[in-house]
Design an enzyme around this catalytic site. Sequence first.
Site, PDB file in Angstrom:
ATOM      1  N   GLY A 176      -8.600  -0.677  -0.514  1.00  0.00           N
ATOM      2  CA  GLY A 176      -9.552  -0.475   0.572  1.00  0.00           C
ATOM      3  C   GLY A 176     -10.344  -1.699   0.968  1.00  0.00           C
ATOM      4  O   GLY A 176     -11.163  -1.652   1.887  1.00  0.00           O
TER       5      GLY A 176
ATOM      6  N   ARG B 196      -3.405  -7.926  11.425  1.00  0.00           N
ATOM      7  CA  ARG B 196      -4.873  -7.907  11.342  1.00  0.00           C
ATOM      8  C   ARG B 196      -5.360  -9.336  11.171  1.00  0.00           C
ATOM      9  O   ARG B 196      -4.736 -10.124  10.468  1.00  0.00           O
ATOM     10  CB  ARG B 196      -5.327  -7.070  10.143  1.00  0.00           C
TER      11      ARG B 196
ATOM     12  N   LYS C 216      -2.126  -2.779  -8.481  1.00  0.00           N
ATOM     13  CA  LYS C 216      -2.020  -4.235  -8.596  1.00  0.00           C
ATOM     14  C   LYS C 216      -1.351  -4.624  -9.916  1.00  0.00           C
ATOM     15  O   LYS C 216      -0.642  -5.621  -9.996  1.00  0.00           O
ATOM     16  CB  LYS C 216      -3.412  -4.873  -8.514  1.00  0.00           C
TER      17      LYS C 216
ATOM     18  N   ASN D  75       0.862  -1.191   0.000  1.00  0.00           N
ATOM     19  CA  ASN D  75       0.000   0.000   0.000  1.00  0.00           C
ATOM     20  C   ASN D  75       0.887   1.226   0.000  1.00  0.00           C
ATOM     21  O   ASN D  75       1.640   1.435   0.951  1.00  0.00           O
ATOM     22  CB  ASN D  75      -0.864   0.017   1.261  1.00  0.00           C
TER      23      ASN D  75
HETATM   24  P1  ADP Z   1      -6.970  -4.038  -1.074  1.00  0.00           P
HETATM   25  O1  ADP Z   1      -6.150  -3.064  -1.822  1.00  0.00           O
HETATM   26  O2  ADP Z   1      -8.413  -3.932  -1.346  1.00  0.00           O
HETATM   27  O3  ADP Z   1      -6.615  -4.059   0.387  1.00  0.00           O
HETATM   28  P2  ADP Z   1      -5.682  -6.633  -1.188  1.00  0.00           P
HETATM   29  O4  ADP Z   1      -4.844  -7.110  -2.293  1.00  0.00           O
HETATM   30  O5  ADP Z   1      -4.962  -6.271   0.066  1.00  0.00           O
HETATM   31  O6  ADP Z   1      -6.565  -5.431  -1.719  1.00  0.00           O
HETATM   32  O7  ADP Z   1      -6.789  -7.726  -0.862  1.00  0.00           O
HETATM   33  C1  ADP Z   1      -7.757  -7.531   0.127  1.00  0.00           C
HETATM   34  C2  ADP Z   1      -7.838  -8.744   1.031  1.00  0.00           C
HETATM   35  O8  ADP Z   1      -8.113  -9.905   0.254  1.00  0.00           O
HETATM   36  C3  ADP Z   1      -6.545  -9.042   1.764  1.00  0.00           C
HETATM   37  O9  ADP Z   1      -6.473  -8.327   2.979  1.00  0.00           O
HETATM   38  C4  ADP Z   1      -6.645 -10.545   1.964  1.00  0.00           C
HETATM   39  O10 ADP Z   1      -7.441 -10.819   3.093  1.00  0.00           O
HETATM   40  C5  ADP Z   1      -7.393 -11.014   0.729  1.00  0.00           C
HETATM   41  N1  ADP Z   1      -6.446 -11.449  -0.313  1.00  0.00           N
HETATM   42  C6  ADP Z   1      -5.865 -10.677  -1.241  1.00  0.00           C
HETATM   43  N2  ADP Z   1      -5.039 -11.381  -2.034  1.00  0.00           N
HETATM   44  C7  ADP Z   1      -5.091 -12.647  -1.597  1.00  0.00           C
HETATM   45  C8  ADP Z   1      -4.454 -13.862  -1.999  1.00  0.00           C
HETATM   46  N3  ADP Z   1      -3.615 -13.891  -3.027  1.00  0.00           N
HETATM   47  N4  ADP Z   1      -4.762 -14.985  -1.309  1.00  0.00           N
HETATM   48  C9  ADP Z   1      -5.618 -14.961  -0.282  1.00  0.00           C
HETATM   49  N5  ADP Z   1      -6.254 -13.860   0.142  1.00  0.00           N
HETATM   50  C10 ADP Z   1      -5.994 -12.702  -0.495  1.00  0.00           C
HETATM   51 MG    MG Z   2      -4.942  -4.730   1.295  1.00  0.00          MG
END
Ligand code: ADP
Ligand code: MG
Length: 474
Positions: free
Chosen positions: A369, A450, A305, A146
Site C-alpha cells: 500500500g 504512475r 516481499k 501485487n
Molecule cells: P508497496 O507494497 O508498499 O507498494 P513497493 O515495493 O511497491 O511497496 O514500494 C513502494 C514504492 O517505493 C514504490 O512504488 C517505489 O516508488 C519505491 N520503491 C520500492 N522499491 C524500490 C527500489 N528498489 N528502488 C527505488 N524505489 C523503490
Molecule cells: Mg507497490
Amino acid sequence: MAAPWEDVLRDEPAIREAAAVAVDAALLEGVLMRTEGQPNASDVVNYAPFTLLPSAVPSALFEQAYAVQQDFNLLVDAISQNKEFLESTLASTIKADDFTARLFRIHMQVLEEGLAQSVFLGINRSDYMFDCGVDGTPALKQIEINTIAASFGGLTSRTAAVHGQVLKVLGKSKEASRLLPNNPSKGLALGIAKAWELYGSQSAVVMFLVEEVQRNIFDQRCVENELWNRNIRVIRKRFRDVFEKGSLDDAKRLYVDGQEVAVVYYREGYVPKNYDQQNWEARLLLERSRAVKCPDIATQLAGTKKVQQELSRPGTLERLLPGRAEAVARIRATFAGLYSLDMGEEGDKIAATAIADPDRFVLKPQREGGGNNLYGEELRQVLEKIRDSPERTSYILMDKIKPQPAMNYLLRAHSPLQASECISELGIFGVYVRQGKEMVMNKAAGHLLRTKAIEHADGGVAAGVAVLDTPYLV
Ligand code: ADP
Ligand code: MG
C-alpha cells in the site's frame, strides 16, 4: 530519458491553458475519485491526480514488461500451490511478523481441512522502474508484484484520451495519435467472468470485498460495469457484512445476505489495519468456502516481499518452474538485487554493508500500500537498532533503483501548478484462471503508469504521492 516535450514545458501560458483543458477532460472521461472530506459519498467528487503530459517510456522495456507477464502469472500460480516452498520461505518472517503469521495460519488451516475451491483466479500487477545503468542505458527492474487488490486498472483506461487532448491543445496531434489504447478493467473482468462461469451456478454473484473507506470506488466500478454488461450480478460487501451475514452450507458454498457467491474479488484485506478479530473470522470463512477467491490466501502470501527476495536466489526459479528455462530467464532479467536479513552470516554481512552505504538500498517490511519502506539515513538508523535482533527478519533489503528523472506537471485538486522532476513506475496487469491443474486463461491485461516527484522516495496514488500517467513510447 529526455522528456519529449522540452519545447512546451517552459511555455507557461500554453501550460496553463493545457492544464485547464486537462482537468475538464479528466472529469469528462471519468478519471475520478471521491474526496478526502467525503470518502464514502459520490455527491462531491474530484479528478484523480494525473500528469499534465504523458511520460516517455522506452518501447523495448515496455515490450519486455508485457512479454514476461504470462511467465509471472505462471510463477505466482506455482508458488501458491507449493506448500513446502511457502512454509520454508516464510518460516523466519512468521516468527517476527504477526500479520504474515496470521495469514499463514489461515493458509495452513484451509489446507488441512482440504481445499473446497477448485477454480482459481489470479489478478496481479507487476511493477517496474527503468534503472539507469552506469552507461545511461535504462533497464527494466521489477519493484514488486501485487497479488491482492492491484488497483487503477479502471481509471488508467481513461487517461490516454485525456493526454491525447492535452497534446492536441499543445499542437502535437501526431504525437497524440501515437498514444496506445489500454483497458485493463476489461481484461480483469474477463478473468472474473471466466471464473464465475467455471464455478457453474447461473444465480451466483460476484462479490467485491471492499474497504470501509471507499475513495477509489470509480476504479472498481469500471470492472463492475464490465461484469454487469455480461449479465453477471455484482454485490459490494465489507468484511463486517460477511461476518454478520455470511455462512457456508454443507458443500461449503458461500452465502452472503442470502446470495450464493461464486467469486470473491478482494479490494481489501492486504494490510493489518483492515482486520479486527471479526474481520479475521470473516476472512477465514471466505477462505474455507468453495467460492473462487481472487486471490486465495496462498496467492496473497506468494506476493510477500520475503517471497520476492527468495525468488532471486540462484536455483529457486528453476525449481518452481521446471522445464521452462526461457520463462525463467525472462523473469530473472527483471530482478534487482534482493537480500535476506535472516539471522546468520549472510544477513550480518548485508546489514553491515547497508549501514555503511544506505543510499544503495531500500529496506522493506512485509507491507503493502505504499509508504512503508525505509531509505537513506532512516534506513541506517533502523537497521542499526535491529541488526542483532530477530526483528530484522521481518524486513528484506533491495538494491535501490535509480531512474532518470524527467520534468512534468502533477495535476492535483487544490494544488498550485508547478513543474517537478519526476520518475515513473510501469505496472502490467496479469490475469489467469486455473481449473484443477489446467490453466484455462493466462494473459497480460493492460498497463498502468504512475509518476511521482523525485522528492518522494515511496508511495502510490492512493497514498497521495504518485499520480496517473500514460506512457509515450520512445
Ligand atoms: P508497496 O507494497 O508498499 O507498494 P513497493 O515495493 O511497491 O511497496 O514500494 C513502494 C514504492 O517505493 C514504490 O512504488 C517505489 O516508488 C519505491 N520503491 C520500492 N522499491 C524500490 C527500489 N528498489 N528502488 C527505488 N524505489 C523503490
Ligand atoms: Mg507497490
